[in-house]
Design a protein around this motif. Sequence first.
Motif, short mmCIF file in Angstrom:
data_model
loop_
_atom_site.label_atom_id
_atom_site.label_comp_id
_atom_site.label_asym_id
_atom_site.label_seq_id
_atom_site.Cartn_x
_atom_site.Cartn_y
_atom_site.Cartn_z
N LEU A 1 19.16 -12.83 -0.98
CA LEU A 1 18.92 -12.59 -2.51
C LEU A 1 19.98 -12.57 -3.23
O LEU A 1 19.83 -12.84 -4.36
N LYS A 2 20.81 -11.78 -2.72
CA LYS A 2 22.11 -11.72 -3.68
C LYS A 2 22.72 -12.89 -3.85
O LYS A 2 23.38 -12.85 -4.91
N LEU A 3 22.72 -13.80 -2.76
CA LEU A 3 23.45 -15.06 -3.17
C LEU A 3 22.82 -15.94 -3.64
O LEU A 3 23.01 -17.06 -4.42
N ASN A 4 21.18 -15.96 -3.97
CA ASN A 4 20.35 -16.84 -4.47
C ASN A 4 19.32 -16.24 -5.38
O ASN A 4 18.46 -15.88 -5.20
N SER A 5 19.72 -16.29 -6.48
CA SER A 5 18.71 -15.46 -7.61
C SER A 5 17.89 -16.39 -8.16
O SER A 5 16.79 -15.96 -9.00
N SER A 6 17.59 -17.55 -7.65
CA SER A 6 16.66 -18.46 -7.93
C SER A 6 15.38 -17.94 -7.20
O SER A 6 14.04 -18.58 -7.40
N VAL A 7 15.42 -17.16 -6.28
CA VAL A 7 14.00 -16.79 -5.49
C VAL A 7 13.11 -16.00 -6.56
O VAL A 7 13.47 -14.93 -7.05
N GLY A 8 11.87 -16.39 -6.47
CA GLY A 8 10.88 -15.83 -7.34
C GLY A 8 9.68 -15.23 -6.72
O GLY A 8 8.84 -14.42 -7.36
N LEU A 9 9.60 -15.23 -5.23
CA LEU A 9 8.37 -14.83 -4.51
C LEU A 9 8.96 -14.97 -3.06
O LEU A 9 9.50 -15.85 -2.43
N ILE A 10 8.53 -13.82 -2.19
CA ILE A 10 8.73 -13.82 -0.82
C ILE A 10 7.40 -13.79 -0.12
O ILE A 10 6.31 -12.81 -0.70
N VAL A 11 7.06 -14.52 0.74
CA VAL A 11 5.63 -14.58 1.53
C VAL A 11 5.85 -14.45 2.89
O VAL A 11 6.72 -15.30 3.56
N PHE A 12 5.16 -13.45 3.50
CA PHE A 12 5.27 -13.14 4.93
C PHE A 12 3.87 -13.58 5.43
O PHE A 12 2.69 -13.11 4.98
N ASP A 13 3.91 -14.74 6.12
CA ASP A 13 2.56 -15.19 6.57
C ASP A 13 2.26 -14.62 8.13
O ASP A 13 3.00 -14.68 9.13
N SER A 14 1.05 -14.16 8.49
CA SER A 14 0.62 -13.70 9.69
C SER A 14 1.43 -12.66 10.20
O SER A 14 1.58 -12.73 11.50
N ILE A 15 1.43 -11.59 9.47
CA ILE A 15 2.31 -10.37 9.81
C ILE A 15 1.66 -9.79 10.78
O ILE A 15 2.32 -9.07 12.04
N PRO B 1 8.07 -10.31 -6.45
CA PRO B 1 6.96 -9.98 -5.79
C PRO B 1 7.06 -10.34 -4.21
O PRO B 1 7.65 -11.25 -4.15
N ILE B 2 6.26 -9.67 -3.57
CA ILE B 2 6.16 -9.73 -2.09
C ILE B 2 4.76 -9.96 -1.71
O ILE B 2 4.07 -8.90 -1.95
N ILE B 3 4.59 -11.06 -1.06
CA ILE B 3 3.07 -11.08 -0.67
C ILE B 3 2.94 -11.12 0.85
O ILE B 3 3.73 -11.83 1.71
N VAL B 4 2.21 -10.23 1.50
CA VAL B 4 2.04 -10.12 2.98
C VAL B 4 0.57 -10.60 3.42
O VAL B 4 -0.29 -9.90 2.85
N ILE B 5 0.57 -11.55 4.16
CA ILE B 5 -0.71 -12.14 4.68
C ILE B 5 -1.31 -11.39 5.83
O ILE B 5 -0.58 -11.23 7.01
#
Length: 142
Positions: free
Chosen positions: A1-15, A54-58
Amino acid sequence: LKLNSSVGLIVFDSIASMFRTDEMNNELFAVNRSSLFFLLSAQLKKLSEVHNIPIIVINQVTGDFSMNATLSRPALGLSWESCINQSFSLTRREIVTNNCVGKGNDYKNSTRFQRAITCRLSSTYETVESKFVIVDAGTKIV
């Protein structure tokens, strides 16, 4: 995330799949799993706040999904549910209708899906259900 500031959402699927093992009925495993939930959720909340992402955890649900039953619960249980800030439920229900086609008594079944998103738990949103359809351009509220 420090190297790529264009990340706008993190999604964890099937946690939930990360926590399914043969030892699920072991009491020590359950205690350790709960502790890990609290640690993981704290780290994800911190990551979200620090980077303003924002972080979405499915998480799947388990329960009785027959036509008359609506009983469902998070697959990771109540320990996980107490770690989250907001909970939304996505549902899809199949609707079959008989339609008259032509000039006779010819009927043809047609199937469509009724989809909805429901806010189940939130300190900032009221509990409300919104129905939507999936179209070529994305989704559309109905």
